[in-house]
Design an enzyme around this catalytic site. Structure first.
Site, PDB file in Angstrom:
ATOM      1  N   THR A  35     -41.064  56.604  28.994  1.00 26.43           N
ATOM      2  CA  THR A  35     -39.973  57.004  29.624  1.00 26.43           C
ATOM      3  C   THR A  35     -39.977  58.716  29.696  1.00 26.43           C
ATOM      4  OG1 THR A  35     -38.989  56.653  27.361  1.00 26.43           O
ATOM      5  CG2 THR A  35     -38.534  55.160  29.438  1.00 26.43           C
ATOM      6  N   ASP A  36     -40.614  59.199  28.698  1.00 28.76           N
ATOM      7  CA  ASP A  36     -40.356  60.524  28.582  1.00 28.76           C
ATOM      8  C   ASP A  36     -40.784  61.524  29.867  1.00 28.76           C
ATOM      9  OD1 ASP A  36     -43.203  60.543  28.256  1.00 28.76           O
ATOM     10  OD2 ASP A  36     -43.422  61.678  26.479  1.00 28.76           O
ATOM     11  N   ASP A 171     -44.183  63.552  22.070  1.00 29.46           N
ATOM     12  CA  ASP A 171     -45.202  63.502  20.794  1.00 29.46           C
ATOM     13  C   ASP A 171     -45.046  64.829  20.259  1.00 29.46           C
ATOM     14  OD1 ASP A 171     -45.830  61.226  21.842  1.00 29.46           O
ATOM     15  OD2 ASP A 171     -47.858  61.586  22.394  1.00 29.46           O
TER      16      ASP A 171
HETATM   17  C1  GLA Z   1     -48.445  59.077  24.908  1.00 22.91           C
HETATM   18  C2  GLA Z   1     -47.768  60.393  25.569  1.00 22.91           C
HETATM   19  C3  GLA Z   1     -46.557  60.471  25.539  1.00 22.91           C
HETATM   20  C4  GLA Z   1     -45.722  59.174  25.981  1.00 22.91           C
HETATM   21  C5  GLA Z   1     -46.239  57.730  25.512  1.00 22.91           C
HETATM   22  C6  GLA Z   1     -46.196  56.702  26.149  1.00 22.91           C
HETATM   23  O1  GLA Z   1     -48.267  58.856  23.727  1.00 22.91           O
HETATM   24  O2  GLA Z   1     -48.540  61.449  25.294  1.00 22.91           O
HETATM   25  O3  GLA Z   1     -46.083  61.647  26.158  1.00 22.91           O
HETATM   26  O4  GLA Z   1     -45.604  59.349  27.562  1.00 22.91           O
HETATM   27  O5  GLA Z   1     -47.817  57.945  25.598  1.00 22.91           O
HETATM   28  O6  GLA Z   1     -44.661  56.532  25.886  1.00 22.91           O
END
Ligand code: GLA
Length: 387
Positions: A35-36, A171
């Site tokens: 979702t980010d 993250d």
């Molecule tokens: C990875 C990406 C994040 C996010 C997740 C899925 O960790 O680095 O930005 O998109 O996948 O939610």
């Protein structure tokens, strides 16, 4: 560990000034997946595993990078660092240095030693742990005085523009801003963030590592990102929305016809829209202490990621199934990008030992693989450790 690391530093690099020690955690996302980068909500927390970094400035020009997790030591001139270094972990710090340079901040002489205990390629953000700790250390050593949020953008930029992964902001944000004992309810559209106390009332989050390794940049992650961009263009032909996370459940109903020949894209949208509602509900469940509801939302999130977003794997499904067949488990789901990596489960404290032995056995008989387990506690974000 810190003292061993200092000794190790001094055997690798010449006698000189004392390096400074920094730490950045890994993270586990509790709910709100993929979702980010769609402008939506996420609910991650930092974990008590991470990356330590000893760094010092040098008078001579040159970027020296080594890690006690990998053999290679890279010694590069400032001219050489503009290019990718094969497929190596070294690209993460190099990407950070490139982001500082892009903003007009030159980093020309450093010696660095990294040591981490976040498993690589497992969905616990070992890479953002490296980029964030590097950004914090450079900012402190060179006195650049950039804000933590700017360092988050630097860390994300390193992955987007140097490593080549279209990842979102979750993250690095979680790793930089975490507070121990809390999860973060982060709106990736507005970057407003609430620290939510994690009162787990006799429960623990346990991470199960499928040991099915993935390489994010080589996996379908960028494909999913592109699909979401395509899906948003189609959606915007009918409704005026900024991103997929802003589509309401009612609007979703009206959109199915638009995707008649591109069913898989509709699945991507349905996941983002339904996940957005689940994160809202999960945040409320944490506030009211309704862990049972939180666990059910975790399971629903996993189903949606498997069926609509198609980022789960047989191994991750087997881990979730084994977890939910164990008594004392309230919820379980894949965490992170998917395509392998880890699950996170909410487990009663008195069921922790049983959880690990039963899940390990079921998982091994379903896949032939051996799982690892980490009982994690919500930790603080990146910081300098004073020695
Ligand atoms: C990875 C990406 C994040 C996010 C997740 C899925 O960790 O680095 O930005 O998109 O996948 O939610």
């Amino acid at each position: 560990m810190a003292f061993d690391l200092f000794d190790d530093f001094h055997t690798r690099y010449a006698i000189g000034s004392v390096p400074r020690l920094f730490h950045a955690p890994g993270r586990v996302n509790l709910i709100g997946e993929h979702t980010d980068y769609n402008g939506g909500l996420v609910l991650p927390c930092a974990i008590d595993r991470g990356t330590r970094l000893l760094m010092r400035r040098t008078e001579s020009r040159g970027i020296k990078l080594s890690s006690n997790n990998f053999d290679l030591m890279a010694i590069l001139s400032p001219e050489e660092i503009a290019n990718k270094y094969g497929d190596h972990w070294i690209n993460y710090p190099l990407g950070v240095i490139a982001q500082f340079a892009k903003r007009g901040y030159a980093v020309e002489g450093i010696e660095c030693l990294y040591a981490g205990d976040v498993p690589n390629g497992a969905g616990l953000s070992s890479s953002a742990s490296v980029t964030v700790v590097t950004a914090f250390a450079i900012n402190a050593l060179f006195g650049f005085k950039l804000s933590p949020l700017e360092l988050v953008h630097i860390a994300r930029g390193a992955e987007n523009e140097f490593v080549g992964l279209a990842c979102g902001i979750m993250d690095p944000y979680a790793i930089a801003m975490a507070q121990s004992g809390h999860a973060m309810a982060l709106d990736c559209g507005t970057l407003s963030c609430e620290q939510v106390p994690l009162q787990l009332d006799g429960h623990h989050f346990v991470i199960s590592n499928s040991n099915q390794r993935r390489e994010l940049s080589e996996s379908g992650y960028n494909t999913r990102f592109d699909e979401c961009v395509d899906a948003l263009s189609l959606v915007q032909e009918s409704i005026d929305v900024r991103d997929l996370a802003s589509v309401s459940e009612a609007q979703l109903e009206t959109l199915a016809g638009k995707f008649a020949s591109r069913e898989h894209l509709f699945g991507r949208v349905r996941h983002v829209v339904s996940e957005q509602s689940r994160v809202v509900a999960a945040g409320q469940a944490l506030h009211t202490g309704d862990l049972k509801q939180f666990g059910q939302l975790m399971c629903a999130s996993h189903r949606s990621l498997a069926e609509d977003f198609e980022v789960s794997t047989h191994a991750l499904d087997a881990l979730v199934e084994a977890a939910m067949a164990t008594s004392g488990v309230l919820g379980s789901r894949m965490t992170g990008a998917g395509f392998g990596g880890c699950t996170v489960s909410l487990v009663a404290n008195d069921a922790l030992d049983r959880f690990e032995s039963e899940v390990a056995a079921c998982y091994h008989s379903a896949t032939g693989l051996t799982a690892d387990f980490y009982r994690v506690s919500p930790a603080d974000g990146a910081m300098e450790l004073l020695t």
